[in-house]
Design an enzyme around this catalytic site. Structure first.
Site, PDB file in Angstrom:
ATOM      1  N   SER A 239      42.603  46.367  32.754  1.00  0.00           N
ATOM      2  CA  SER A 239      41.023  46.207  32.798  1.00  0.00           C
ATOM      3  C   SER A 239      40.678  46.452  31.238  1.00  0.00           C
ATOM      4  O   SER A 239      41.253  46.730  30.156  1.00  0.00           O
ATOM      5  CB  SER A 239      40.713  47.054  33.496  1.00  0.00           C
ATOM      6  N   LYS A 240      39.505  46.050  30.808  1.00  0.00           N
ATOM      7  CA  LYS A 240      38.788  46.261  29.687  1.00  0.00           C
ATOM      8  C   LYS A 240      39.171  47.697  28.868  1.00  0.00           C
ATOM      9  O   LYS A 240      39.326  47.495  27.683  1.00  0.00           O
ATOM     10  CB  LYS A 240      37.104  45.960  29.804  1.00  0.00           C
ATOM     11  N   ARG A 241      39.299  48.615  29.749  1.00  0.00           N
ATOM     12  CA  ARG A 241      39.312  49.873  29.081  1.00  0.00           C
ATOM     13  C   ARG A 241      40.536  50.031  28.290  1.00  0.00           C
ATOM     14  O   ARG A 241      40.860  50.829  27.481  1.00  0.00           O
ATOM     15  CB  ARG A 241      38.894  51.047  30.147  1.00  0.00           C
ATOM     16  N   GLY A 243      41.736  47.938  26.266  1.00  0.00           N
ATOM     17  CA  GLY A 243      41.485  46.830  25.051  1.00  0.00           C
ATOM     18  C   GLY A 243      41.370  45.559  25.403  1.00  0.00           C
ATOM     19  O   GLY A 243      40.664  45.141  26.440  1.00  0.00           O
TER      20      GLY A 243
END
Ligand code: GLU
Length: 468
Positions: A239-241, A243
């Site tokens: 996911s976005k977290r 990177g």
């Protein structure tokens, strides 16, 4: 029925094309290309609140950059409502679907009751056989079998069987007239003659419902293959977290599309122990059978190393356009027609893991250093460096040649005359020419810079050292 394999990529336009989606697109595309089949692009935009034109454009842009081309489409689900309606009417007319007027509260109470009795929360079928005409505020539900089981012969996961008692009469069209994902997807896959549905295994719970719709319509069921998710380094779903997610961010970071595709294909598929694949290799070797059952873990270091390999095996001609883009993004002044560019690129190919790194290393060939790196100064500007630079300046001014061999000979003669090792000569010269502590060899660098660019830089470093 034809024997042509037809695959599809149907993204929901609620964000950019992320690496997981790109991998799904890649698998479908490769399978179509490998078999001489067809690959269809379809935009699943029925969620009008979350779908945006910006996302549609971002998806096109991502696919285009990756070189994933489609043979048909893009189709848009929101433009196909009349097709869905025809199939819906048919199902209702054949009593395989019905209008349900139960309020959301009533349905919730049924679910609650089922939960309390230790059963799966489900709609209880109260409106079955009641409404064959549209009712105000009604949803349409598929009449699902109460007995037997639904089987998925998954090409990745193997056979899976789900008892039909676990599937309730689910909604296929909402009260606002919008068809649900499961219904629209089946009608699309059916009318587009899709033979293989390869998608993320987050969709596996939808598949039995979709199969029941095919069965209600008496239609052929495509082959399904559910591919395990891509995980982040902490083994949770990527996911976005973790990177960068959007494929275009990888372009910005200096990755080559073929390297990203190579990395993504290996993340869930293998061909012996081969790691390096060109696009042509992938198109020849790809098979559905070799898709792995365990999730791939996204590893930036591996991707970077693979990118370095693709850069090394590429050609200056191919690398030139994306390198120029990087240089423009970094605001490095350059002439795109500079005839030295191919030579600069081949010099930097073995030294660059990304095009961003290559652009940064190319900078000194276009712009004189405005400052010298502190660490490089400490390491290279020593007692005697001033004399070394003066000697090089003197010899270079006299030199009539600029070739790499001539430049190397020049540096060797400086070493000999001053009785110094090459490092003591090359070190200060490197800082003078590039401002940095690391660069390609000085002979090559001098040759590519030429006298005209090198002499003022050496003189500037002499002036700097005189006041040091
Ligand atoms: N629109 C769905 C998604 O983006 C597609 C699922 C499918 O392949 O059926 O997840």
């Amino acid at each position: 029925m034809t024997d042509t394999i037809i695959t599809r990529f149907p993204p929901s336009p609620t964000g950019y094309l992320h690496v997981g989606g790109a991998r799904t697109a890649l698998f479908n595309w490769l399978y179509a290309r490998k078999t001489g089949g067809k690959f269809i692009l379809r935009i699943e935009d029925t969620d009008t609140l979350r779908s945006t034109q910006e996302s549609v454009d971002a998806i096109f842009q991502g696919l285009e950059w990756l070189g994933i081309d489609w043979d048909e489409g893009p189709y848009y689900q929101t433009r196909r409502f009349d097709i869905y309606q025809k199939f819906l009417d048919r199902l209702v007319a054949e009593e395989k679907a019905y209008y349900c007027t139960c309020s959301p509260e009533t349905v919730e109470a049924m679910r609650e009751k089922a939960r309390a009795e230790g059963r799966n929360p489900m709609y209880d079928g109260s409106c079955r056989h009641k409404n064959r005409q549209p009712q105000p505020g009604a949803v349409v539900r598929l009449l699902t079998p109460d007995t037997g089981s639904t089987r998925i012969d998954d090409v990745v996961k193997g056979p899976i069987s789900i008892p039909n008692t676990e599937i309730d009469d689910f909604i296929i069209c909402r009260s606002d007239g919008v068809y649900t994902y499961n219904f629209a997807v089946v009608i699309d896959d059916l009318t587009m003659n899709i033979t293989h549905v390869i998608r993320g295994d987050d969709h596996i719970s939808n598949t039995p419902k979709q199969i029941l719709i095919y069965e209600a319509l008496g239609a052929n069921i495509p082959k399904f293959g559910h591919v395990p998710m891509v995980l982040g380094p902490d083994r949770t779903r990527l996911s976005k977290r973790h990177g960068a997610m959007g494929v275009m961010e990888y372009k910005k970071m200096g990755f080559l599309p073929e390297a990203l595709l190579n990395y993504l294909v290996r993340l869930g598929w293998s061909s012996g122990d081969q790691e390096f694949f060109t696009i042509e290799d992938m198109k020849h070797l790809f098979t559905l059978e070799a898709i792995g059952r365990s999730p791939g873990v996204f590893d930036m270091d591996k991707l970077t190393a693979l990118n370095g390999e693709h850069i090394q095996k590429s050609t200056p001609e191919k690398l030139l356009p994306p390198l120029l883009e990087q240089m423009t993004d970094l605001a490095i002044p350059h002439d795109p027609d500079d005839t030295r560019l191919p030579a600069i690129i081949s010099l930097l190919q073995p030294r660059s893991k990304t095009l961003l790194e290559m652009a940064q290393q190319a900078e000194p060939f276009f712009v004189a250093p405005s400052t010298y790196c502190e660490v490089a100064i400490k390491k290279n500007f020593k007692t005697g460096s001033l004399e070394v630079l003066k000697k090089i300046e003197e010899k270079l001014t006299e030199s009539e040649e600029e070739s790499e061999t001539a430049m190397e000979a020049l540096l060797h003669s400086v070493c000999e005359e001053m009785n110094l090792k090459l490092g003591k000569v090359g070190g200060p010269l490197r800082v003078a020419l590039t401002g940095k502590g690391q660069s390609p060899g000085m002979g090559e660098t001098l040759a590519l810079l030429g006298k005209e660019r090198s002499l003022p830089r050496i003189r500037a470093a002499i002036a700097f050292l005189e006041t040091f």
